[in-house]
Design a protein around this motif. Structure first.
Motif, mmCIF file in Angstrom:
data_model
loop_
_atom_site.group_PDB
_atom_site.id
_atom_site.type_symbol
_atom_site.label_atom_id
_atom_site.label_comp_id
_atom_site.label_asym_id
_atom_site.label_seq_id
_atom_site.Cartn_x
_atom_site.Cartn_y
_atom_site.Cartn_z
ATOM 1 N N ARG A 147 0.626 -1.442 0.182
ATOM 2 C CA ARG A 147 0.002 0.031 0.024
ATOM 3 C C ARG A 147 0.833 1.346 0.012
ATOM 4 N N VAL A 148 0.110 2.093 -0.273
ATOM 5 C CA VAL A 148 0.815 3.929 -0.374
ATOM 6 C C VAL A 148 1.472 3.922 1.061
ATOM 7 N N GLU A 149 1.103 3.651 2.133
ATOM 8 C CA GLU A 149 1.403 4.040 3.659
ATOM 9 C C GLU A 149 2.572 3.090 3.697
ATOM 10 N N THR A 150 3.037 1.935 3.242
ATOM 11 C CA THR A 150 4.120 1.378 3.443
ATOM 12 C C THR A 150 5.070 1.072 2.413
ATOM 13 N N GLN A 151 5.035 2.132 1.413
ATOM 14 C CA GLN A 151 6.028 1.994 0.579
ATOM 15 C C GLN A 151 6.991 3.435 0.485
ATOM 16 N N GLN B 277 -4.402 -2.772 7.030
ATOM 17 C CA GLN B 277 -3.522 -3.457 5.900
ATOM 18 C C GLN B 277 -3.588 -4.818 5.971
#
Length: 447
Positions: free
Chosen positions: A384-388, A405
């Motif tokens: 996801r965006v939040e973990t990249q 997530q």
């Protein structure tokens, strides 16, 4: 030419971009798979080898996900999901005596407990929690609900020195505790523990009886203690001893003790806990919200004390989010220790999994991804965006990942969450039921 060996049968093969087994500590296995049969883990091996070795009835492939052990909520009052948000922004004793206990007195009963736990199970599963250490009344009802939902739990057998809807006298508390323990003693998912409320609400005689029975029945003792400075001061003024010293005098400071909160500790008390094998359950968000104090997690960890993580109840947290709780625990530990290296990401993940399992006496069953253990497993989507971008899997799990997530959950190899959707749970009915409890609770007048 020698024929290739026939693939071994298994029920489920979970392929993940990363497997984080927790044991060994801080290890991340890239492009690995976990083979499962009869609810237990058969093997952890590279995905390519797993495909050649096993013929699975079902294969789940999650190349952008981390597979971790199910999170263990080591201290919860799950029926209190129905009291979420009713008395916020108050100190502990005002919150407890002026609001929580009077409202509970008006509503507590089998229906309240069953409905609150059903709501809690749904929330926990959606957030990757597969096991909890429950501490509330009507443990017979609790156990039945956890079993019906296939959720792993250690259910507390309450003891407190005043009458409640569950029991009126000390004899009744102990008689009913024995009955519930006997009913669930051999269950594969649900077990029991003694759950005396706190040192300030349980007598010496009852603590001594708990110690004796806990040894006989081979169960933990799950206890709030050293939660606030006021608790410690009042114990010293009334009894001439701090609560932990009193518990030690009564023979309870040992490897059965699951000591919850522990915000007020001296160096000598930390060393005592380490020597005796006490497990400390850290509930940082509840402690912060009630201004109860700070558990010295860094010092406890350095001393060798097993640390577990708990959310406490929704009336004082206000959620059952173990990802959020563990992140708070890791950050708070650094501030309290004034040490950025204190309680690092791998240690925090261990506390939320294997540490919790050890607190509950379930370390032989769950808490790590190892052959022979139960397949209580969680897939977390890190794409996801939040973990990249993804530089460090364990750091990302602790410092950047949210419970939204979580995409897949299994307990004993049985699917509980698929693609973020609860399996065999009527969410609309849960929500409707929560609304009717809101109406009932709102009608209660506090005197």
């Amino acid at each position: 030419m020698t024929a290739a060996p026939r693939p071994e049968a298994c029920d489920l093969l979970i392929e993940a971009g990363w497997v984080v087994p927790v044991e060994p500590h801080a290890v991340v296995l890239e492009e690995h798979a976990v083979a499962i049969a009869d609810g237990a883990i058969l093997a952890v091996l590279p995905t390519r080898e797993a495909r050649a070795r096993y013929a699975a009835q079902e294969t789940v492939s999650r190349p952008d996900a981390a597979l971790i052990p199910g999170l263990v909520n080591a201290h919860a009052h799950n029926p209190m999901t129905l009291l979420r948000g009713i008395a916020d922004d108050l100190p502990l004793m005002e919150w407890l005596q002026g609001h929580i206990w009077p409202i509970e007195g008006a509503v507590i009963g089998p229906e309240f407990v069953a409905d609150g736990i059903a709501l809690a199970i749904a929330e926990m599963l959606r957030g990757g929690t597969t096991c909890c250490n429950e501490n509330y009344f009507f443990p017979d009802v609790q156990a039945a609900v956890y079993k019906r939902h296939g959720f792993r739990a250690r259910v507390g057998l309450p003891v407190i020195d005043f009458p409640t809807a569950w029991a009126k006298t000390a004899e009744e508390y102990f008689d009913r505790a024995g009955e519930v323990h006997d009913q669930w003693r051999d269950d594969p998912l649900v077990a029991t523990a003694f759950a005396p409320h706190a040192p300030y609400t349980v007598s010496d005689a009852n603590f001594e009886r708990i110690r004796m029975l806990a040894d006989q029945l081979d169960v933990p003792v799950h206890l709030h203690t050293h939660e606030t400075a006021r608790e410690v001061e009042e114990s010293h003024a009334k009894l001439g001893q701090r609560p932990l010293a009193r518990l030690d005098r009564l023979g309870l400071v040992n490897d059965r003790l699951v000591a919850v909160h522990m915000t007020q500790l001296t160096e000598a008390e930390i060393e005592l806990c380490a020597q005796r094998g006490v497990t400390v359950v850290h509930c940082p968000e509840s402690n912060l919200k009630l201004a109860s104090g700070f558990c010295p997690v860094g010092k406890l960890e350095k001393a060798g004390v097993t640390i577990a993580i708990g959310t406490d109840g929704c009336a004082s947290n206000n959620d059952l989010d173990m990802f959020g709780e563990t992140r708070t625990a890791a950050l708070l530990a650094k501030a309290v220790a004034n040490d950025a290296a204190a309680f690092d990401a791998a240690s925090a993940l261990r506390a939320a999994t294997l540490g919790g399992a050890r607190a509950l006496g379930f370390e032989g069953l769950v808490g790590s991804i190892e052959p022979g253990k139960q397949a209580d497993l969680v897939c977390v989507d890190l794409g996801r965006v939040e973990t990249q971008p993804l530089h460090h899997v364990i750091s990302q799990l602790i410092y950047a990942t949210g419970r939204h997530q979580v995409v897949d959950v299994w307990i004993a190899g049985k699917r509980k969450l698929r693609d973020g959707v609860l399996v065999d749970v009527d969410v609309a009915a849960l929500l409707a039921n929560a609304r009717q409890w809101r109406t009932r609770i709102a009608s209660i007048r506090l005197t």
